[in-house]
Design an enzyme around this catalytic site. Structure first.
Site, PDB file in Angstrom:
ATOM      1  N   TYR A 121      79.716 -68.096 -44.577  1.00  0.00           N
ATOM      2  CA  TYR A 121      79.737 -66.980 -43.629  1.00  0.00           C
ATOM      3  C   TYR A 121      80.572 -65.816 -44.154  1.00  0.00           C
ATOM      4  O   TYR A 121      80.143 -64.650 -44.097  1.00  0.00           O
ATOM      5  CB  TYR A 121      80.296 -67.488 -42.299  1.00  0.00           C
ATOM      6  N   GLN A 138      75.147 -60.335 -39.343  1.00  0.00           N
ATOM      7  CA  GLN A 138      75.231 -61.770 -39.636  1.00  0.00           C
ATOM      8  C   GLN A 138      74.999 -62.613 -38.388  1.00  0.00           C
ATOM      9  O   GLN A 138      74.329 -63.641 -38.436  1.00  0.00           O
ATOM     10  CB  GLN A 138      76.598 -62.090 -40.243  1.00  0.00           C
ATOM     11  N   GLU A 139      75.579 -62.183 -37.272  1.00  0.00           N
ATOM     12  CA  GLU A 139      75.556 -63.005 -36.066  1.00  0.00           C
ATOM     13  C   GLU A 139      74.189 -63.000 -35.378  1.00  0.00           C
ATOM     14  O   GLU A 139      73.705 -64.059 -34.943  1.00  0.00           O
ATOM     15  CB  GLU A 139      76.629 -62.515 -35.082  1.00  0.00           C
ATOM     16  N   SER A 140      73.583 -61.839 -35.238  1.00  0.00           N
ATOM     17  CA  SER A 140      72.371 -61.751 -34.410  1.00  0.00           C
ATOM     18  C   SER A 140      71.227 -60.980 -35.053  1.00  0.00           C
ATOM     19  O   SER A 140      70.153 -60.881 -34.445  1.00  0.00           O
ATOM     20  CB  SER A 140      72.717 -61.077 -33.078  1.00  0.00           C
ATOM     21  N   VAL A 150      79.215 -57.859 -39.118  1.00  0.00           N
ATOM     22  CA  VAL A 150      79.294 -59.063 -38.283  1.00  0.00           C
ATOM     23  C   VAL A 150      78.079 -59.148 -37.363  1.00  0.00           C
ATOM     24  O   VAL A 150      77.488 -60.223 -37.187  1.00  0.00           O
ATOM     25  CB  VAL A 150      80.609 -59.074 -37.478  1.00  0.00           C
TER      26      VAL A 150
END
Length: 308
Positions: A292, A205-207, A202
């Protein structure tokens, strides 16, 4: 003889003739399991597709669903050159059609020894595909399901976020995760039960593992919390990696307990839990979320394999 209403639904779902399914239905069959007389030889395959013996014996609609799966498998079409479902899969999973077609043509021409079906799906993808709703038997043996799985994988592998300039890529395609972030993920995992590779997936993917990231919409830190969500699940600062990972673990655990599914928990992390509920406890029909979830699962698989 009255048949359950779910019989017609399952016939449509599995694209088999209603008449053939009705012909198998009997409230008190002389042989086999349940109302459809499921042959016991099919049990290993049905188990891989999520059925239990208890369901097949006690739940008529589950039994009918299993019979529809068997009929569909037995009447699966032979592979054709560039089948129409190739374009449908490209559209459904937001994959470039030309790339998918080239993959199909290469698979048909070269036929490597490993992999399943016309697209030679690698075996290590099967657990992730199962978790994302792909029946394993159909992926292995049916052309269009196999193509759909390949399109899903291409979508997952092609949606990684840009890697920050200061994070180098390893030969496996995984960024070299900063040691502090990897250690903090282990701490967050031990306190929450959420797998550390999932937390790292995560964060990737997020940052892209950037603790100071701020999105145009105002999401903050390694795990990209919006201020309102941080107020509920966060302690400390969203820009502190350990605080962020612990908050992400609390949020994912909350969603997983609510939906009894890591896949839906990941979808809820992106779109919000209410969106998952409104979608009928499925991945919401938002293009961003549809991309996502497989992307995070792809990251999770790669990190898990790398850490073995």
């Amino acid at each position: 003889m009255m048949v359950p209403a779910c019989l017609q639904h399952e016939a449509m779902q599995w694209q088999v003739p209603v008449q053939k399914l009705e012909a198998l239905y009997h409230p008190d069959p002389k042989a086999g399991i349940g109302v459809m007389g499921i042959p016991t030889a099919w049990l290993p395959i049905l188990k891989k597709n999520g059925f239990t013996v208890f369901q097949l014996q006690k739940n008529p609609c589950a039994n009918i669903r299993a019979a529809a799966l068997i009929l569909s498998a037995e009447h699966a079409e032979k592979p054709a050159t560039a089948p129409a479902c190739l374009k449908q899969a490209a559209t459904a999973y937001h994959t470039n059609y030309s790339i998918l077609l080239t993959t199909y043509q290469n698979a048909m021409n070269f036929k490597p020894a490993q992999g399943y079906g016309v697209m030679h799906i690698p075996g290590q993808w099967l657990p992730i595909l199962r978790a994302s709703g792909f029946p394993e038997w159909r992926v292995k043996h049916e052309t269009c399901w196999n193509i759909a799985a390949a399109a899903w994988i291409l979508s997952a592998e092609g949606t990684q976020p840009p890697t920050p300039v200061n994070v180098q890529q390893s030969t496996s395609g995984i960024p070299n995760i900063p040691a502090r972030i990897a250690a903090d993920a282990e701490l967050a995992s031990r306190s929450s039960g959420v797998p550390a590779p999932l937390l790292l997936a995560v964060a990737w993917q997020e940052s892209g593992f950037n603790p100071q990231a701020i999105s145009p919409k105002g999401a903050q830190g390694l795990m990209q919390f919006m201020p309102g969500t941080w107020t509920r699940f966060g302690h400390g600062s969203p820009f502190d990696p350990l605080d962020a990972l612990q908050a992400g673990a609390r949020y994912l655990r909350h969603l997983a307990l609510r939906f009894h599914s890591w896949r839906l928990a990941i979808a809820g992390y992106n779109a919000g839990g209410q969106a998952v509920i409104q979608a009928g406890y499925r991945i919401p029909p938002f293009q961003q979320t549809q991309r996502y979830v497989p992307s995070v699962l792809s990251h999770y698989q790669k990190i898990s394999l790398e850490s073995r």
